[in-house]
Write a protein that holds these residues in place. Sequence first.
Motif, PDB file in Angstrom:
ATOM      1  N   ARG A   3       0.849  -1.190   0.000  1.00 36.28           N
ATOM      2  CA  ARG A   3       0.000   0.000   0.000  1.00 36.28           C
ATOM      3  C   ARG A   3       0.881   1.236   0.000  1.00 36.28           C
ATOM      4  O   ARG A   3       1.900   1.263   0.673  1.00 36.28           O
ATOM      5  N   ARG A  26      -5.813   3.908 -13.885  1.00 35.37           N
ATOM      6  CA  ARG A  26      -6.441   4.251 -12.612  1.00 35.37           C
ATOM      7  C   ARG A  26      -5.457   5.151 -11.874  1.00 35.37           C
ATOM      8  O   ARG A  26      -4.263   4.844 -11.799  1.00 35.37           O
ATOM      9  N   ARG A  28      -4.614   7.458  -8.260  1.00 34.73           N
ATOM     10  CA  ARG A  28      -4.890   7.619  -6.827  1.00 34.73           C
ATOM     11  C   ARG A  28      -4.047   8.783  -6.319  1.00 34.73           C
ATOM     12  O   ARG A  28      -2.876   8.889  -6.668  1.00 34.73           O
ATOM     13  N   GLU A  30      -3.584  12.955  -5.784  1.00 33.86           N
ATOM     14  CA  GLU A  30      -4.040  14.241  -6.302  1.00 33.86           C
ATOM     15  C   GLU A  30      -3.222  14.636  -7.523  1.00 33.86           C
ATOM     16  O   GLU A  30      -2.069  14.237  -7.673  1.00 33.86           O
ATOM     17  N   GLU A  57      -9.938   5.999 -14.602  1.00 32.93           N
ATOM     18  CA  GLU A  57     -10.680   5.783 -13.360  1.00 32.93           C
ATOM     19  C   GLU A  57     -10.082   6.680 -12.275  1.00 32.93           C
ATOM     20  O   GLU A  57      -8.905   6.568 -11.944  1.00 32.93           O
ATOM     21  N   SER A  59     -11.745   7.492  -9.061  1.00 30.43           N
ATOM     22  CA  SER A  59     -12.489   7.475  -7.797  1.00 30.43           C
ATOM     23  C   SER A  59     -11.602   7.707  -6.581  1.00 30.43           C
ATOM     24  O   SER A  59     -12.088   8.164  -5.541  1.00 30.43           O
ATOM     25  N   ASP A  60     -10.306   7.427  -6.688  1.00 31.99           N
ATOM     26  CA  ASP A  60      -9.389   7.634  -5.566  1.00 31.99           C
ATOM     27  C   ASP A  60      -8.555   8.903  -5.721  1.00 31.99           C
ATOM     28  O   ASP A  60      -7.518   9.044  -5.069  1.00 31.99           O
ATOM     29  N   VAL A  61      -8.993   9.817  -6.588  1.00 30.85           N
ATOM     30  CA  VAL A  61      -8.311  11.103  -6.748  1.00 30.85           C
ATOM     31  C   VAL A  61      -9.082  12.139  -5.940  1.00 30.85           C
ATOM     32  O   VAL A  61     -10.279  12.353  -6.155  1.00 30.85           O
ATOM     33  N   ALA A  62      -8.395  12.761  -4.993  1.00 30.69           N
ATOM     34  CA  ALA A  62      -9.035  13.735  -4.109  1.00 30.69           C
ATOM     35  C   ALA A  62      -9.167  15.103  -4.763  1.00 30.69           C
ATOM     36  O   ALA A  62     -10.076  15.871  -4.446  1.00 30.69           O
ATOM     37  N   ASN A  88     -15.861   8.334 -12.291  1.00 30.87           N
ATOM     38  CA  ASN A  88     -15.850   8.766 -10.889  1.00 30.87           C
ATOM     39  C   ASN A  88     -14.821   9.855 -10.579  1.00 30.87           C
ATOM     40  O   ASN A  88     -14.036   9.720  -9.644  1.00 30.87           O
TER      41      ASN A  88
END
Length: 111
Positions: A3, A26, A28, A30, A57, A59-62, A88
């Motif tokens: 992680r 994908r 993740r 910013e 994708e 969805s995990d980008v702030a 997303n």
Amino acid sequence: MGRPAPAEPGRAALEVSPLPGRSGIRARGEISSLTRPSWEQALSELARRHADVSYVELSDVAFVDVAGVTALAVTAMNLPDGRVVVENPPPQLPRVLEMFWPGLDRIEVAL
């Protein structure tokens, strides 16, 4: 293990990986001035592998700044054909697209 470490205050992090089972990436973290080189490199690779429809994708980008959206829009406009489906995204991405590139049919936003 495996992680990414949490982002430190004042330091931006971006992780980009291929989408399993379909053409795309994908992201993740910013997308900002600190991470733009990684974002632009990922978009370049996406364009090289593009075949009709590519997926991004988020969805995990702030957060994504205007320059990050610009890089995405320019990538989509320069594709020989097809489109990019953005899944997303953070809320500012569709607003920035609508503000600066209204009617850009090369990008489809899937919320």
